[in-house]
Design a protein around this motif. Structure first.
Motif, PDB file in Angstrom:
ATOM      1  N   ASN A 203       0.778  -1.233   0.000  1.00 42.09           N
ATOM      2  CA  ASN A 203       0.000   0.000   0.000  1.00 42.09           C
ATOM      3  C   ASN A 203       0.813   1.288   0.000  1.00 42.09           C
ATOM      4  OD1 ASN A 203      -2.691  -1.183   0.098  1.00 42.09           O
ATOM      5  ND2 ASN A 203      -2.159  -1.854   2.162  1.00 42.09           N
ATOM      6  N   VAL A 204       2.132   1.212   0.004  1.00 47.05           N
ATOM      7  CA  VAL A 204       2.927   2.441   0.026  1.00 47.05           C
ATOM      8  C   VAL A 204       2.527   3.340  -1.150  1.00 47.05           C
ATOM      9  CG1 VAL A 204       4.826   1.344  -1.260  1.00 47.05           C
ATOM     10  CG2 VAL A 204       5.254   3.406   0.091  1.00 47.05           C
ATOM     11  N   PRO A 205       2.286   4.640  -0.910  1.00 43.06           N
ATOM     12  CA  PRO A 205       1.921   5.535  -2.003  1.00 43.06           C
ATOM     13  C   PRO A 205       3.042   5.678  -3.028  1.00 43.06           C
ATOM     14  CG  PRO A 205       1.351   6.500   0.126  1.00 43.06           C
ATOM     15  CD  PRO A 205       2.201   5.300   0.414  1.00 43.06           C
ATOM     16  N   ALA A 206       2.687   5.727  -4.282  1.00 40.50           N
ATOM     17  CA  ALA A 206       3.682   5.842  -5.346  1.00 40.50           C
ATOM     18  C   ALA A 206       4.531   7.094  -5.176  1.00 40.50           C
ATOM     19  CB  ALA A 206       2.991   5.838  -6.704  1.00 40.50           C
ATOM     20  N   ASP A 207       3.926   8.203  -4.795  1.00 40.00           N
ATOM     21  CA  ASP A 207       4.680   9.450  -4.644  1.00 40.00           C
ATOM     22  C   ASP A 207       5.788   9.314  -3.608  1.00 40.00           C
ATOM     23  OD1 ASP A 207       3.129  10.649  -6.541  1.00 40.00           O
ATOM     24  OD2 ASP A 207       1.931  11.842  -5.147  1.00 40.00           O
ATOM     25  N   ARG A 208       5.527   8.558  -2.559  1.00 43.65           N
ATOM     26  CA  ARG A 208       6.539   8.364  -1.516  1.00 43.65           C
ATOM     27  C   ARG A 208       7.732   7.579  -2.055  1.00 43.65           C
ATOM     28  NH1 ARG A 208       4.045   5.950   3.729  1.00 43.65           N
ATOM     29  NH2 ARG A 208       2.787   7.832   3.407  1.00 43.65           N
ATOM     30  N   VAL A 209       7.461   6.588  -2.867  1.00 44.43           N
ATOM     31  CA  VAL A 209       8.546   5.798  -3.450  1.00 44.43           C
ATOM     32  C   VAL A 209       9.335   6.634  -4.460  1.00 44.43           C
ATOM     33  CG1 VAL A 209       9.100   3.734  -4.782  1.00 44.43           C
ATOM     34  CG2 VAL A 209       7.243   3.671  -3.105  1.00 44.43           C
ATOM     35  N   LEU A 210       8.637   7.358  -5.307  1.00 42.72           N
ATOM     36  CA  LEU A 210       9.307   8.196  -6.300  1.00 42.72           C
ATOM     37  C   LEU A 210      10.202   9.233  -5.632  1.00 42.72           C
ATOM     38  CD1 LEU A 210       6.269   8.739  -8.696  1.00 42.72           C
ATOM     39  CD2 LEU A 210       8.363   7.491  -9.268  1.00 42.72           C
ATOM     40  N   ALA A 211       9.759   9.787  -4.522  1.00 46.03           N
ATOM     41  CA  ALA A 211      10.530  10.834  -3.842  1.00 46.03           C
ATOM     42  C   ALA A 211      11.825  10.309  -3.239  1.00 46.03           C
ATOM     43  CB  ALA A 211       9.673  11.469  -2.747  1.00 46.03           C
ATOM     44  N   ALA A 212      11.924   8.983  -3.054  1.00 47.76           N
ATOM     45  CA  ALA A 212      13.108   8.395  -2.430  1.00 47.76           C
ATOM     46  C   ALA A 212      14.220   8.086  -3.413  1.00 47.76           C
ATOM     47  CB  ALA A 212      12.717   7.117  -1.688  1.00 47.76           C
ATOM     48  N   SER A 213      13.966   8.293  -4.722  1.00 49.72           N
ATOM     49  CA  SER A 213      14.932   7.862  -5.730  1.00 49.72           C
ATOM     50  C   SER A 213      15.423   9.011  -6.597  1.00 49.72           C
ATOM     51  CB  SER A 213      14.303   6.790  -6.626  1.00 49.72           C
ATOM     52  OG  SER A 213      15.199   6.441  -7.670  1.00 49.72           O
ATOM     53  N   PRO A 214      16.744   9.117  -6.791  1.00 51.12           N
ATOM     54  CA  PRO A 214      17.242  10.129  -7.737  1.00 51.12           C
ATOM     55  C   PRO A 214      16.830   9.842  -9.181  1.00 51.12           C
ATOM     56  CG  PRO A 214      19.026   8.684  -6.979  1.00 51.12           C
ATOM     57  CD  PRO A 214      17.824   8.378  -6.142  1.00 51.12           C
ATOM     58  N   TRP A 215      16.447   8.611  -9.472  1.00 49.51           N
ATOM     59  CA  TRP A 215      16.009   8.279 -10.827  1.00 49.51           C
ATOM     60  C   TRP A 215      14.675   8.939 -11.179  1.00 49.51           C
ATOM     61  CZ3 TRP A 215      19.319   6.541 -14.150  1.00 49.51           C
ATOM     62  CH2 TRP A 215      20.414   5.785 -13.725  1.00 49.51           C
ATOM     63  N   SER A 216      13.966   9.382 -10.177  1.00 51.31           N
ATOM     64  CA  SER A 216      12.695  10.068 -10.449  1.00 51.31           C
ATOM     65  C   SER A 216      12.741  11.487  -9.905  1.00 51.31           C
ATOM     66  CB  SER A 216      11.527   9.304  -9.836  1.00 51.31           C
ATOM     67  OG  SER A 216      11.755   9.062  -8.451  1.00 51.31           O
TER      68      SER A 216
END
Length: 219
Positions: A203-216
């Protein structure tokens, strides 16, 4: 964990491999049960010549929270290896993650959300079975990834070309670009948030995952 197998064999008999396939799916069920709460699942198992990933002789698809499929092609030269190397159990785990995410935030409509959903499913399966990335999850090097990185507009667009970004349709992006990039993005999130529980995996929100990566970072 009530998982029910439904064998679709009108277009090809799977009898010689049924026991092996069922054992691999059971291995996936047991691994998933160690992390996620119980849920019911129907799994369609079918044989379709040529309708698989050529490199494995197998493929999977998730349809909704309680339904996914496993497609097999015993005539594919790589199918025998997939029976032995854990491909089937990892494929099922990958699709099960999609199914459970459908029951929560959903797969997503934007490119960014799709990258996260595929990366989560891939990392989930790899983590369950301590497996290296699949060929589509490590298909491209850093230089190629950088050359095709989506813009902030691309990541947020509701009408992204999924087949183009993930399968290379149309020739604009390399084959498997989306799978490799999504796997890397989620890998960065896992490095910052190791050993997530089952609820977070799904259930982790996509925005939270994207914010953790320099690739995004362009997001």
């Amino acid at each position: 964990m009530d998982w029910r197998l439904h064998w679709l064999e009108a277009e090809g008999d799977l009898a010689p491999w049924r026991d092996r396939i069922a054992a691999e799916i059971e291995a996936a069920r047991q691994a998933v049960a160690g992390l996620l709460p119980p849920f019911c699942l129907d799994i369609l198992v079918e044989r379709l010549t040529g309708a698989v990933i050529p490199e494995t002789g197998t493929t999977g698809r998730a349809y909704r929270p309680g339904l996914c499929s496993l497609t097999l092609d015993p005539l594919n030269p790589n199918f025998a290896a997939s029976l032995d190397n854990g491909d089937i159990r990892r494929t099922i785990a990958h699709e099960v993650h999609h199914c459970r995410r459908f029951a929560g935030p959903g797969y997503g409509r934007t490119l960014g959300e799709a990258l996260v959903s595929e990366g989560l499913a891939g990392q989930f399966a790899g983590t369950l079975f301590n497996a290296p990335p699949e060929p589509w999850e490590c298909a491209l090097d850093d230089a190629v990834l950088r050359a095709h990185l989506p813009s902030a507009t691309d990541l947020r667009a509701l009408d992204h070309d999924h087949a183009g970004w993930f399968f290379g349709a149309g020739g604009r992006h390399p084959r498997w670009f989306g799978y490799t990039l999504g796997y890397r993005i989620v890998g960065d999130w896992l490095a910052a948030h190791p050993a997530p529980d089952g609820e977070t995996w799904v259930n982790v929100p996509a925005d939270r995952v994207l914010a953790a990566s320099p690739w995004s970072a362009t997001a």
